[in-house]
Design an enzyme around this catalytic site. Sequence first.
Site, PDB file in Angstrom:
ATOM      1  N   ASP A  85      -1.390  -6.878  -3.646  1.00 14.46           N
ATOM      2  CA  ASP A  85      -0.903  -5.496  -3.575  1.00 14.46           C
ATOM      3  C   ASP A  85       0.249  -5.324  -2.580  1.00 14.46           C
ATOM      4  OD1 ASP A  85      -2.976  -4.039  -5.364  1.00 14.46           O
ATOM      5  OD2 ASP A  85      -4.162  -5.366  -4.082  1.00 14.46           O
ATOM      6  N   HIS A  95       3.207  -4.415  -3.463  1.00 18.18           N
ATOM      7  CA  HIS A  95       3.880  -3.174  -3.901  1.00 18.18           C
ATOM      8  C   HIS A  95       5.294  -3.052  -3.347  1.00 18.18           C
ATOM      9  CE1 HIS A  95       0.535  -1.198  -6.035  1.00 18.18           C
ATOM     10  NE2 HIS A  95      -0.231  -1.867  -5.172  1.00 18.18           N
ATOM     11  N   ASP A 145       0.089  -7.145  -8.326  1.00 17.78           N
ATOM     12  CA  ASP A 145       0.862  -6.011  -7.795  1.00 17.78           C
ATOM     13  C   ASP A 145       1.872  -6.453  -6.740  1.00 17.78           C
ATOM     14  OD1 ASP A 145      -0.505  -4.393  -9.499  1.00 17.78           O
ATOM     15  OD2 ASP A 145      -1.488  -3.181  -7.961  1.00 17.78           O
ATOM     16  N   HIS A 195       0.137  -3.101 -11.818  1.00 13.96           N
ATOM     17  CA  HIS A 195       1.456  -2.466 -11.688  1.00 13.96           C
ATOM     18  C   HIS A 195       2.578  -3.358 -12.212  1.00 13.96           C
ATOM     19  CE1 HIS A 195       0.755   1.135  -9.026  1.00 13.96           C
ATOM     20  NE2 HIS A 195      -0.446   0.579  -9.121  1.00 13.96           N
ATOM     21  N   HIS A 208      -7.529  -9.558 -10.365  1.00 12.13           N
ATOM     22  CA  HIS A 208      -6.940  -8.286  -9.948  1.00 12.13           C
ATOM     23  C   HIS A 208      -7.759  -7.177 -10.587  1.00 12.13           C
ATOM     24  CE1 HIS A 208      -3.576  -5.836  -8.412  1.00 12.13           C
ATOM     25  NE2 HIS A 208      -3.846  -5.050  -9.429  1.00 12.13           N
TER      26      HIS A 208
HETATM   27 MN   LIG Z   1      -2.346  -2.268  -6.084  1.00  8.70          MN
END
Ligand SMILES: [Mn+2]
Length: 430
Positions: free
Chosen positions: A8, A10, A47, A83, A171
């Site tokens: 994550d 991001h 992600d 994502h 995930h």
């Molecule tokens: Mn995430």
Amino acid sequence: MKFAHLADCHIGAWRDPKLRAVSNKAFEIAIDKCIEEKVDFVLIAGDLFNTSLPSIESLKIAATKFRELKDNDIPVYAIAGSHDFSPSGKTLIDVLESAGLLVNVAKGRIIEDESDKSKSRLMLDFTVDKKTGAKITGLLGKRGMLDRIYYEALDLANLESESGFKIFMFHTALTELKPKDLEKMDSAPISFLPKRFEYYAGGHVHIAADVNMEEAGYKNVVYPGPLFPNNFSEIEKLKHGGFYIYDNGLLIFKEVKLHETVCIESDCGHKTPQAVEQMLRDSINGISKESELNKTPGLNNAIVTIRLSGKLEAGKISEINLNEIFDLFYNSGAYFVMKNTNALETTQLTEITIDASKPEEIEENLVREHIGKIKVSAFESSGNETERNDKEKRITQELLVSLGNERGEGEKVADFENRVREEVKRILDI
Ligand SMILES: [Mn+2]
């Protein structure tokens, strides 16, 4: 054996440029630490980017840092997260893999059962790390548990019988590790994962947690959480992000901290707007005095969250001069100040507010509430009610992702329209 486990990341998250800079810097710092720690390899459990079509700026950050890892002979093993997927099923993870900057370990084959499609099995392959001999495999993540079908079809026996030091990357939210405040989040039981691996490198759930459930066959099940919190309430809850380092059986959480975090929560019940302002001024003074006394950073360079709740005694929310309060915070050295007044009410009118949780959760709740309320011929022909509802939910979620996608960088309007049209056709199976 020593490796780092990130998830994550991001990259490119946050609309505000100042917070986006912090979030991106957190990724750079994490990779720098991996190099400094001389890890054998780095795992990224989904992600990596905040969106499936990240900006050139975000791509450049990722490519630069992966290149540095490569120059230091540190391989990167990754899986795509919820994502990372564009609705067409493509992900930039594959682009980075083609460039030799990482290895996507979610690789395998589907063994079709001709007579009964539902009995088809998914066989995963291991990627072997040359230096250490570690065997790594994993499953990609999809939004709204759309990855569940992969887990249900996953052939566990061949994974479990493999010998050696094994790592499984995933995930998805595991029911057993889900914190209380994420109760509504869809999750899968841990029994979906193959047993007797040395390490389970998780992503998706934005918490830092590690558990050892060795009696049940699951040793070292780990979520590192994001490298930097992803929204207002995550800043309140997590304060900072981080990642894990596995060092010969030892699990070490490495916090990535760029700014102090100051979270203010005020109950404004039975107060006037002026009294609320005074209360916030008092808290600024209080924090400043305390930091002077204890020689702590206080508001200096801090990220500040202000959450106001309760019912004002009189006046409107807009009468609280928050601009002035924000200026006071900035004058005291704050790096960034943000507010949440969703739970603030006035006696004059009740505003409609939506809980400021993740957009995915809001979507999920809305979809769930509306399921079966509109007659769609495509859903009526198939199976029983549960099956129809599942299908409607899945198609709605896929359409939301697909229609929510923006035109890609450099993509022509006509190409974009075509792409959306093709994707919608694919989703609706027409
Ligand atoms: Mn995430």
